[in-house]
Design a protein around this motif. Structure first.
Motif, PDB file in Angstrom:
ATOM      1  N   ASN A  45     -24.329 -24.586 -13.346  1.00 46.63           N
ATOM      2  CA  ASN A  45     -23.417 -24.460 -11.336  1.00 46.63           C
ATOM      3  C   ASN A  45     -24.156 -24.781 -10.284  1.00 46.63           C
ATOM      4  O   ASN A  45     -25.379 -25.021 -10.042  1.00 46.63           O
ATOM      5  CB  ASN A  45     -23.212 -22.702 -11.252  1.00 46.63           C
ATOM      6  N   ALA A  47     -23.962 -27.530  -9.122  1.00 45.96           N
ATOM      7  CA  ALA A  47     -23.883 -29.147  -9.936  1.00 45.96           C
ATOM      8  C   ALA A  47     -23.234 -30.170  -9.127  1.00 45.96           C
ATOM      9  O   ALA A  47     -23.258 -30.802  -9.087  1.00 45.96           O
ATOM     10  CB  ALA A  47     -24.667 -29.253 -11.142  1.00 45.96           C
ATOM     11  N   LYS A  49     -20.141 -30.468 -10.143  1.00 44.50           N
ATOM     12  CA  LYS A  49     -18.909 -30.947 -11.280  1.00 44.50           C
ATOM     13  C   LYS A  49     -17.334 -31.248 -10.410  1.00 44.50           C
ATOM     14  O   LYS A  49     -17.032 -31.689 -10.061  1.00 44.50           O
ATOM     15  CB  LYS A  49     -18.819 -30.270 -12.538  1.00 44.50           C
ATOM     16  N   HIS A  60     -10.647 -34.074  -2.135  1.00 49.81           N
ATOM     17  CA  HIS A  60     -11.973 -34.052  -1.264  1.00 49.81           C
ATOM     18  C   HIS A  60     -12.156 -35.556  -1.331  1.00 49.81           C
ATOM     19  O   HIS A  60     -13.078 -36.070  -2.045  1.00 49.81           O
ATOM     20  CB  HIS A  60     -13.503 -33.497  -1.742  1.00 49.81           C
TER      21      HIS A  60
HETATM   22  N1  LIG Z   1     -14.890 -26.381   0.412  1.00 52.76           N
HETATM   23  C1  LIG Z   1     -16.997 -26.503   0.122  1.00 52.76           C
HETATM   24  N2  LIG Z   1     -17.530 -25.713   1.434  1.00 52.76           N
HETATM   25  C2  LIG Z   1     -18.874 -25.768   0.933  1.00 52.76           C
HETATM   26  N3  LIG Z   1     -19.619 -25.777  -0.091  1.00 52.76           N
HETATM   27  C3  LIG Z   1     -18.902 -25.951  -1.213  1.00 52.76           C
HETATM   28  C4  LIG Z   1     -17.642 -26.171  -1.097  1.00 52.76           C
HETATM   29  N4  LIG Z   1     -16.975 -26.899  -2.302  1.00 52.76           N
HETATM   30  C5  LIG Z   1     -18.048 -26.574  -3.304  1.00 52.76           C
HETATM   31  N5  LIG Z   1     -19.262 -26.154  -2.159  1.00 52.76           N
HETATM   32  C6  LIG Z   1     -21.070 -26.413  -2.455  1.00 52.76           C
HETATM   33  O1  LIG Z   1     -21.209 -27.524  -2.978  1.00 52.76           O
HETATM   34  C7  LIG Z   1     -22.420 -27.768  -4.370  1.00 52.76           C
HETATM   35  C8  LIG Z   1     -21.913 -27.447  -5.539  1.00 52.76           C
HETATM   36  O2  LIG Z   1     -20.577 -27.357  -6.298  1.00 52.76           O
HETATM   37  P1  LIG Z   1     -19.485 -27.319  -7.051  1.00 52.76           P
HETATM   38  O3  LIG Z   1     -19.091 -28.901  -6.885  1.00 52.76           O
HETATM   39  O4  LIG Z   1     -18.183 -26.356  -6.924  1.00 52.76           O
HETATM   40  O5  LIG Z   1     -20.533 -27.179  -8.319  1.00 52.76           O
HETATM   41  P2  LIG Z   1     -20.143 -27.120 -10.042  1.00 52.76           P
HETATM   42  O6  LIG Z   1     -18.662 -27.372  -9.944  1.00 52.76           O
HETATM   43  O7  LIG Z   1     -20.863 -27.775 -10.689  1.00 52.76           O
HETATM   44  O8  LIG Z   1     -20.559 -25.491 -10.080  1.00 52.76           O
HETATM   45  C9  LIG Z   1     -22.094 -26.224  -4.352  1.00 52.76           C
HETATM   46  O9  LIG Z   1     -23.904 -26.093  -3.417  1.00 52.76           O
HETATM   47  C10 LIG Z   1     -21.019 -25.650  -3.617  1.00 52.76           C
HETATM   48  O10 LIG Z   1     -22.128 -24.203  -3.244  1.00 52.76           O
END
Ligand SMILES: Nc1ncnc2c1ncn2[C@@H]1O[C@H](COP(=O)(O)OP(=O)(O)O)[C@@H](O)[C@H]1O
Ligand SMILES: [Mg+2]
Length: 257
Positions: A45, A47, A49, A60
């Motif tokens: 979690n 990472a 992905k 994005h």
């Molecule tokens: N829209 C967003 N705004 C702020 N932080 C984000 C956002 N999307 C993801 N993050 C942060 O980026 C990091 C990677 O998240 P994420 O890509 O969702 O990981 P995964 O899908 O591997 O669990 C995490 O620390 C998450 O909190």
């Protein structure tokens, strides 16, 4: 498949970075998706992905780095840009409308994204017939395309969402945790569907936490750790245990040495 381009790079991600204020979600990710293959994207979690998936679907735009599609650099500014390249995504919430029938969900919003064959010239009868064919081709177990989604099981909904993506996603179908909410039998049906997509020549990117599933359906797996690419393994040359070790960091990644 006999497509001579099978196995050639469809998507190359090179040095992609993405930050959200102070959070560096992606810190230089490199990976390749091979044409006509199922590639798993793994990681704990946080990472990165889902952020990477959103970079590949135009949600994005990356801060830095490059995404190549069939060897050409692309700049996806919106999900529509991705759709125009035949990239479709099944999100965790599936994006189905509960009160609409299956065939209506399969054709949802297509009038906006398909300039060549305008939705409005297709009549209802044709769309119902085409929906039946789409589901039959993928061997999806939905008895009647006129059933409303509300009356369907979790597995059937997931199958409809995947069938919709597969029908319009002619080059790449991305699935973020497609079986997280499903039972054993439903999971098996979705896995069969993923395999069938590959048999039809579609490239699949599968985000999954289920190592058994990854070993069953994926050709290879990329492991992300804290926003970086940690490792790449062909599933024929690894084990679920090794993948778990690479995800947690218990096993050193390819660049950790
Ligand atoms: N829209 C967003 N705004 C702020 N932080 C984000 C956002 N999307 C993801 N993050 C942060 O980026 C990091 C990677 O998240 P994420 O890509 O969702 O990981 P995964 O899908 O591997 O669990 C995490 O620390 C998450 O909190
Ligand atoms: Mg995620």
């Amino acid at each position: 498949m006999t497509d001579p381009t099978d196995g050639a790079p469809l998507v190359d991600v090179r040095g992609v970075t993405k930050s959200f204020d102070a959070v560096r979600a992606l810190r230089g990710v490199n990976l390749t998706l091979s044409q006509g293959r199922v590639t798993a994207l793994l990681g704990d979690n946080g990472a990165g992905k889902s952020t990477l998936v959103r970079c590949l679907t135009g949600v994005h735009p990356p801060d830095d780095g490059e995404i190549l599609f069939r060897g050409e650099p692309i700049r996806l500014q919106s999900p529509d840009d991705a759709r125009h390249l035949g990239i479709e995504t099944v999100y965790q919430d599936l994006g189905l409308i509960e009160d609409l029938q299956v065939w209506q969900n399969l054709f949802l919003n297509r009038e906006l994204t398909r300039g060549v064959v305008p939705f409005r010239v297709l009549n209802k009868k044709e769309m119902i017939a085409e929906s039946t064919t789409i589901l039959a081709d993928l061997d999806v177990d939905v008895p009647d395309v006129r059933a409303t989604v509300r009356r369907m099981s979790g597995g059937q909904r997931q199958s409809v969402a995947i069938a919709r993506a597969a029908n319009w996603g002619t080059t790449l179908v991305i699935m973020d945790e497609p079986t997280a909410a499903l039972g054993v039998r439903e999971t098996a049906a979705v896995e069969k569907l993923i395999t069938r997509l590959r048999d039809n020549g579609v490239t699949v990117l599968l985000v999954s936490h289920d190592m058994g599933q990854v070993m069953r359906v994926a050709d290879s797996a990329w492991v992300l750790r804290r926003g970086r690419t940690a490792a790449h393994r062909a599933t024929s040359e690894t084990t679920g245990d090794e993948l778990v070790g690479l995800i947690t960091g218990a096993i050193a990644g390819d660049d950790d040495a």
